[in-house]
Design a protein around this motif. Structure first.
Motif, short mmCIF file in Angstrom:
data_model
loop_
_atom_site.label_atom_id
_atom_site.label_comp_id
_atom_site.label_asym_id
_atom_site.label_seq_id
_atom_site.Cartn_x
_atom_site.Cartn_y
_atom_site.Cartn_z
N LEU A 1 0.73 -1.40 0.60
CA LEU A 1 -0.32 -0.09 -0.20
C LEU A 1 1.18 1.29 0.26
CD1 LEU A 1 -2.52 -1.28 2.61
CD2 LEU A 1 -2.62 -1.45 0.17
N PHE A 2 2.43 1.21 -0.33
CA PHE A 2 3.12 2.11 0.14
C PHE A 2 4.35 2.59 -1.06
CE2 PHE A 2 4.34 -0.56 2.97
CZ PHE A 2 6.41 -0.31 2.74
N GLU A 3 4.92 3.57 -1.30
CA GLU A 3 6.24 3.16 -1.47
C GLU A 3 6.73 4.28 -1.20
OE1 GLU A 3 7.81 1.64 -4.32
OE2 GLU A 3 6.17 0.67 -5.07
N LEU A 4 8.46 4.25 -1.03
CA LEU A 4 9.89 5.38 -0.37
C LEU A 4 9.84 5.77 -1.49
CD1 LEU A 4 11.15 6.07 1.99
CD2 LEU A 4 13.11 4.47 1.20
N ALA A 5 9.74 7.33 -1.21
CA ALA A 5 10.14 8.32 -1.62
C ALA A 5 11.16 8.73 -1.88
CB ALA A 5 9.38 9.40 -3.07
N GLU A 6 12.60 8.23 -2.25
CA GLU A 6 13.88 8.89 -1.77
C GLU A 6 14.04 10.26 -1.81
OE1 GLU A 6 17.30 6.41 -1.95
OE2 GLU A 6 16.38 4.84 -0.66
N LEU A 7 14.76 11.71 -1.04
CA LEU A 7 14.43 13.26 -2.07
C LEU A 7 15.87 13.91 -1.81
CD1 LEU A 7 11.34 14.50 0.68
CD2 LEU A 7 11.49 13.52 -1.82
N LEU B 1 9.90 10.54 1.59
CA LEU B 1 8.84 10.21 2.00
C LEU B 1 8.07 9.14 1.96
CD1 LEU B 1 7.64 13.67 0.53
CD2 LEU B 1 8.24 13.07 2.51
N VAL B 2 7.77 8.53 2.57
CA VAL B 2 6.56 7.39 2.45
C VAL B 2 5.55 7.63 2.42
CG1 VAL B 2 5.98 4.64 3.92
CG2 VAL B 2 7.95 6.23 4.44
N LEU B 3 4.65 6.68 0.88
CA LEU B 3 3.73 7.46 0.69
C LEU B 3 2.66 5.82 0.37
CD1 LEU B 3 5.42 9.23 -2.92
CD2 LEU B 3 4.69 10.97 -0.39
N GLY B 4 1.64 6.61 1.18
CA GLY B 4 0.45 5.10 0.92
C GLY B 4 0.16 5.65 -0.32
#
Length: 468
Positions: free
Chosen positions: A399-405, A441-444
């Motif tokens: 249900l999520f993806e990690l977006a590295e900034l 950001l942990v994007l659900g």
């Protein structure tokens, strides 16, 4: 006035009597006076009418008023005495100004919560059918205090389901139904603390609730780094912990899958030292790129305590979870569970049993996997369009993806700016045990339709440009 149901009474005392109601008249008088005292309408020390005067005004017998005053005096609201007037007790204080009840939950317009499934997709009609079946078929003792391990038929259904779908080695007698993952881990952590264990290993980064639960039980945390292949078992070897909590099928929050070599090494670590692995299997059935990875517990049931729940599979508000325990750990955990709540709510368990055996759980998951896949694709496209400096992982699951900034981004400022725009999002820093490291950001995406995902990521892009 004696036959009226409207407000009556001298000296500002208003009492409503409904002579058609089932509630006895003396109780109606009690309720009104009690409410007037609680709300401050009758102040401490206020003088009330005599029983004779109020009875005459209300058109009831004096005994009715005497009984009401006597009950209120017994509760401490009134002071009565022979030959003395009846007064509101001075110890009774009026209420402080109160605000309407509010929720502690966030109220963002767009919730990119990584633990939130599609609530609108919850199969209400099918669940209602299972609830009705549970009530219709349940024996009378089903609403007695339940077996603290859980309703037997549910434990049997879970054994069949988890054996088929997750490759788990399940003994219904070593299965404990609980109110979700949090309770299960709390039971384990408290038992470890009672046994004199001081340290427990957790993945870093890892779900911040793991840390809160473990520390709440009085244990200290040993953070173990995670890389693209999951938990670093080599670091676990030298940390001195006798237990570890891990998410091998879909590491949170990086999304990594624990590879075969590391799975074998982790089990070897547990068996060599008679150590405990706690497996958090929170969303393994929601992979949409390939088949799910089997449960670690199936390889070493005497070394792994497996925990799953309905939270991601169905809905978090159901508060239903399950724990598969090693044979040597079942009774100790059951003892703690029995003392804590004497067993989880029974009707929901019976409904879940019906839901599973009719195949509804598997049908629901089959419906949801392509929906979540489309939402992930929408997220990837939106991130590419609005967060061009962010980097997403490769796996398509959950249900999520990690977006590295980018390295120069201030994560906390971006989160604050997003909240100002109505977007709730978790930062990677929330789930780190050691300070530092790249921002993320942990994007659900599970709880939002595609259009809302596009809009929320667009607003995130604005926040990044504003505060990044």
């Amino acid at each position: 006035m004696a036959n009226s149901s409207g407000p009556v009474g001298p000296r500002g005392l208003l009492v409503e009597l409904d002579r058609e109601a089932e509630t006895p008249l003396h109780e109606q008088i009690e309720r009104r006076i009690r409410n007037d005292v609680r709300t401050g309408r009758l102040a401490a020390g206020s003088r009330l009418p005599s029983t004779r005067a109020l009875a005459a005004e209300l058109g009831v017998s004096r005994g009715v008023v005497t009984e009401a005053y006597g009950q209120l005096a017994a509760e401490g609201y009134l002071l009565t005495g022979q030959g003395a007037p009846t007064r509101v007790a001075r110890s009774v204080r009026g209420p402080a100004a109160t605000a309407p009840a509010r929720s502690l939950l966030p109220s963002h317009r767009y919730r990119l919560d990584p633990g939130l499934p599609d609530l609108a997709g919850f199969p209400r009609d099918r669940w209602l059918r299972s609830l009705r079946a549970a009530w219709r078929r349940a024996p009378i003792d089903a609403i007695d205090y339940p077996d603290p391990r859980g309703v037997p038929v549910l434990r049997e259904a879970l054994a069949d389901y988890l054996g088929r779908v997750r490759g788990a080695a399940v003994d219904p007698e070593q299965t404990i139904v609980c109110t979700g993952f949090a309770q299960a881990l709390s039971l384990i952590a408290r038992w470890l603390a009672q046994r004199g264990v001081e340290r427990i290993a957790l993945e870093d980064p890892g779900w911040h609730a793991h840390r809160l639960i473990v520390e709440g039980a009085g244990l200290s945390v040993v953070p173990i780094p995670v890389d693209a292949e999951g938990l670093r078992v080599d670091a676990l070897e030298t940390c001195g912990a006798t237990a570890v909590v891990t998410t091998p099928a879909h590491q949170f929050p990086t999304g990594a899958v624990l590879g075969p070599e590391r799975r074998a090494a982790l089990i070897d670590w547990a068996e060599r030292g008679e150590r405990l692995i706690v497996e958090d299997d929170y969303d393994a059935e929601l992979r949409h790129d390939r088949g799910g990875v089997g449960a670690l517990q199936g390889l070493a049931p005497e070394r792994v305590a497996y925990i799953g729940s309905a939270s991601k599979r169905l809905a978090p508000g159901m508060r239903l979870g399950w724990m598969l325990t090693p044979s040597w750990l079942g009774w100790p955990l059951l003892s703690v569970k029995a003392v804590e709540d004497r067993g989880s709510e029974a009707i929901g368990q019976l409904a879940l049993h019906d839901f599973i055996v009719r195949g509804e759980l598997e049908r629901h998951l089959r419906r949801m996997r392509p929906r979540y896949q489309r939402r992930r694709e929408a997220l990837v496209e939106a991130v590419t369009r609005h967060l061009p400096g962010a980097r997403l992982g490769e796996g398509a699951a959950g249900l999520f993806e990690l977006a590295e900034l980018p390295a120069d981004v201030d994560e906390h400022s971006v989160i604050a700016a997003a909240a100002e725009r109505g977007v709730g999002v978790e930062g990677l820093g929330l789930h780190r045990f050691r300070p530092g490291g790249p921002a993320g950001l942990v994007l659900g995406f599970g709880g939002l339709p595609e259009a809302a995902i596009e809009q929320s990521v667009r607003l995130l892009g604005e926040a990044l440009r504003d505060r990044g």
